[in-house]
Design a protein around this motif. Structure first.
Motif, mmCIF file in Angstrom:
data_model
loop_
_atom_site.group_PDB
_atom_site.id
_atom_site.type_symbol
_atom_site.label_atom_id
_atom_site.label_comp_id
_atom_site.label_asym_id
_atom_site.label_seq_id
_atom_site.Cartn_x
_atom_site.Cartn_y
_atom_site.Cartn_z
ATOM 1 N N PHE A 95 38.719 47.706 39.600
ATOM 2 C CA PHE A 95 38.511 46.278 39.824
ATOM 3 C C PHE A 95 37.775 45.598 38.670
ATOM 4 O O PHE A 95 37.476 44.406 38.759
ATOM 5 C CB PHE A 95 37.720 46.065 41.126
ATOM 6 C CG PHE A 95 38.513 46.410 42.363
ATOM 7 C CD1 PHE A 95 39.442 45.528 42.878
ATOM 8 C CD2 PHE A 95 38.341 47.629 42.996
ATOM 9 C CE1 PHE A 95 40.175 45.835 44.010
ATOM 10 C CE2 PHE A 95 39.061 47.956 44.132
ATOM 11 C CZ PHE A 95 39.990 47.063 44.642
ATOM 12 N N SER A 96 37.489 46.345 37.601
ATOM 13 C CA SER A 96 36.793 45.793 36.427
ATOM 14 C C SER A 96 35.515 45.068 36.824
ATOM 15 O O SER A 96 35.272 43.931 36.408
ATOM 16 C CB SER A 96 37.725 44.843 35.656
ATOM 17 O OG SER A 96 38.900 45.506 35.238
ATOM 18 N N LYS A 167 43.348 43.351 51.344
ATOM 19 C CA LYS A 167 43.651 42.532 50.166
ATOM 20 C C LYS A 167 44.962 41.763 50.344
ATOM 21 O O LYS A 167 45.116 40.647 49.854
ATOM 22 C CB LYS A 167 43.722 43.429 48.932
ATOM 23 C CG LYS A 167 43.802 42.667 47.613
ATOM 24 C CD LYS A 167 43.724 43.628 46.439
ATOM 25 C CE LYS A 167 43.753 42.872 45.125
ATOM 26 N NZ LYS A 167 43.671 43.782 43.962
ATOM 27 N N LYS A 168 45.900 42.349 51.068
ATOM 28 C CA LYS A 168 47.186 41.702 51.285
ATOM 29 C C LYS A 168 47.087 40.547 52.279
ATOM 30 O O LYS A 168 47.966 39.687 52.334
ATOM 31 C CB LYS A 168 48.206 42.722 51.789
ATOM 32 C CG LYS A 168 48.555 43.805 50.762
ATOM 33 C CD LYS A 168 49.515 44.818 51.359
ATOM 34 C CE LYS A 168 49.829 45.925 50.363
ATOM 35 N NZ LYS A 168 50.739 46.948 50.938
ATOM 36 N N LYS A 171 42.985 35.672 51.125
ATOM 37 C CA LYS A 171 43.188 34.922 49.886
ATOM 38 C C LYS A 171 42.108 35.367 48.902
ATOM 39 O O LYS A 171 40.959 34.931 48.980
ATOM 40 C CB LYS A 171 43.091 33.422 50.163
ATOM 41 C CG LYS A 171 44.218 32.878 51.032
ATOM 42 C CD LYS A 171 43.985 31.423 51.418
ATOM 43 C CE LYS A 171 43.917 30.523 50.198
ATOM 44 N NZ LYS A 171 43.759 29.097 50.571
ATOM 45 N N VAL A 172 42.503 36.238 47.976
ATOM 46 C CA VAL A 172 41.547 36.812 47.037
ATOM 47 C C VAL A 172 41.836 36.297 45.634
ATOM 48 O O VAL A 172 42.971 36.369 45.157
ATOM 49 C CB VAL A 172 41.614 38.355 47.050
ATOM 50 C CG1 VAL A 172 40.604 38.938 46.078
ATOM 51 C CG2 VAL A 172 41.371 38.885 48.453
ATOM 52 N N ALA A 173 40.814 35.756 44.990
ATOM 53 C CA ALA A 173 40.952 35.266 43.624
ATOM 54 C C ALA A 173 41.167 36.421 42.656
ATOM 55 O O ALA A 173 40.873 37.577 42.972
ATOM 56 C CB ALA A 173 39.703 34.482 43.227
ATOM 57 N N ASP A 174 41.687 36.106 41.484
ATOM 58 C CA ASP A 174 41.951 37.149 40.491
ATOM 59 C C ASP A 174 40.680 37.601 39.771
ATOM 60 O O ASP A 174 40.589 38.744 39.330
ATOM 61 C CB ASP A 174 42.964 36.649 39.458
ATOM 62 C CG ASP A 174 44.338 36.414 40.069
ATOM 63 O OD1 ASP A 174 44.689 37.145 41.025
ATOM 64 O OD2 ASP A 174 45.043 35.495 39.606
ATOM 65 N N ASP A 175 39.710 36.677 39.645
ATOM 66 C CA ASP A 175 38.518 36.973 38.848
ATOM 67 C C ASP A 175 37.245 36.900 39.688
ATOM 68 O O ASP A 175 37.203 36.235 40.731
ATOM 69 C CB ASP A 175 38.407 35.977 37.677
ATOM 70 C CG ASP A 175 39.623 36.029 36.770
ATOM 71 O OD1 ASP A 175 40.047 37.150 36.419
ATOM 72 O OD2 ASP A 175 40.152 34.951 36.424
ATOM 73 N N THR A 192 36.369 36.434 46.558
ATOM 74 C CA THR A 192 36.392 37.045 45.234
ATOM 75 C C THR A 192 36.709 38.538 45.386
ATOM 76 O O THR A 192 36.579 39.096 46.493
ATOM 77 C CB THR A 192 35.044 36.888 44.507
ATOM 78 O OG1 THR A 192 34.062 37.728 45.145
ATOM 79 C CG2 THR A 192 34.575 35.449 44.526
ATOM 80 N N PRO A 193 37.126 39.203 44.307
ATOM 81 C CA PRO A 193 37.396 40.647 44.399
ATOM 82 C C PRO A 193 36.187 41.461 44.857
ATOM 83 O O PRO A 193 36.339 42.607 45.284
ATOM 84 C CB PRO A 193 37.787 41.014 42.959
ATOM 85 C CG PRO A 193 38.300 39.741 42.363
ATOM 86 C CD PRO A 193 37.469 38.657 42.983
#
Length: 328
Positions: A95-96, A167-168, A171-175, A192-193
């Motif tokens: 997930f960085s 996660k599916k 509504k999860v943001a990319d960053d 957020t992730p």
């Protein structure tokens, strides 16, 4: 919860441990940072000394047998928790997660895992109280897990099944947005992730509890000792993550040490089940008098020996490989 420990001691112990965890979390959330080696070493040392003081206190209150059970249980959980760190590293990389916020992620995930383990411990204690044959199942499970640990596939980079399912559907943001769980993008609210990371670490650790909880019940049947041993093992896990750092990759033979511990406790559980057998279709419902009961101090010696041998062997091989690379 324990026949020889005063109830006030158990209550006070649980309250103090919870307060320490809460204080630790508040420190992390108010001042997110990358801990230095000195800071991580100090915290790990603090928790180790605290666990040893706790063991000494149990010794004076309940005797050497129960103090030994706590030490053996704590070391077992601590060694198994190191295996968790490999998965934590994978999740962080997948997930960085910014290194600055990894302390907070670890702490929240550990607290989630502790709550889930508490439920699991109560369930396990109830099963043992009402179904003595459960030791056969625990023992067989640990033997299977030991084989899988030693000869199964290495940890992959998949997140926990529940985290992927969630996660599916959210509504999860990319960053990431700092250490926030919710963020606003284009006037819309998103998770957020960070929320998926929290859940992935917490639920992944619960999967590890399927191995660690039966293992410690093979050392002691006291729910209080089982719970406190788990708390102490998890309390030092966050700092150990940063302290070990790149050393984790060098502990190549650690999995074999952990597998040996699981196999040993699995055999111990099966022997205990045979010694106290009540199943009518096994030996006519009678116990096997020849089945030995392995005492706590033998267990403690085996656990320490397995971890020491696997760690030293890993470091020797790592040094040898490094020397070969330099020579070539």
């Amino acid at each position: 919860m324990h026949p020889l420990l005063p109830l006030p001691f158990e209550i006070i112990s649980c309250v103090v441990l919870v307060l320490i965890l809460v204080a630790d979390l508040l420190i992390v959330t108010k001042r997110p940072h990358i801990p230095s080696m000195k800071e991580a070493t100090a915290w790990v040392s603090f928790y180790v000394v605290l666990a040893l003081i706790f063991a000494v206190t149990i010794y004076f209150l309940a005797g050497h047998e129960f103090a030994g059970q706590f030490l053996a249980g704590w070391l077992t959980e601590y060694s198994l928790s190191i295996d968790n760190l490999f998965v934590f590293v994978i999740i962080m990389a997948k997930f960085s997660v910014p290194r600055k916020y990894q302390q907070e992620v670890l702490m929240v995930g550990i607290i989630i895992a502790l709550i889930l383990r508490g439920i699991f411990i109560l369930a396990g204690a109830a099963l043992i109280e009402n179904f003595s044959f459960i030791f056969y199942l625990f023992g067989a499970w640990l033997l299977y897990t030991a084989w899988k640990q030693a000869f199964g596939k290495e940890h992959d980079d998949n997140e926990s099944p529940f985290g992927g399912w969630l996660k599916k559907r959210l509504k999860v943001a990319d960053d990431f947005d700092g250490n926030k769980l919710r963020t606003t993008i284009g006037g819309q609210r998103f998770w957020t992730p960070m929320i998926i990371v929290f859940i992935s670490i917490g639920t992944t650790d619960l999967l590890f509890a399927l191995d660690s909880i039966p293992a410690i019940f093979g050392i002691t049947q006291s729910p209080f000792i089982v719970f406190t041993a788990n708390v102490f093992a998890l309390m030092g896990l966050r700092q150990l993550y940063f302290l070990l750092g790149g050393l984790l990759e060098k502990l190549e033979y650690l999995k074999y040490g952990i597998a040996f511990i699981l196999a040993f406790i699995g055999v111990k559980l099966v022997l205990h089940a045979m010694h106290t057998n009540e199943l009518p279709f096994i030996n006519g419902g009678e116990g096997f008098s020849w089945a030995p009961e392995i005492n706590t101090w033998v267990s403690l010696g085996v656990i320490l020996g397995a971890m020491a041998v696997s760690t030293v062997a890993s470091l020797v091989k790592s040094r040898s490989d490094a020397a070969k690379e330099i020579a070539s």
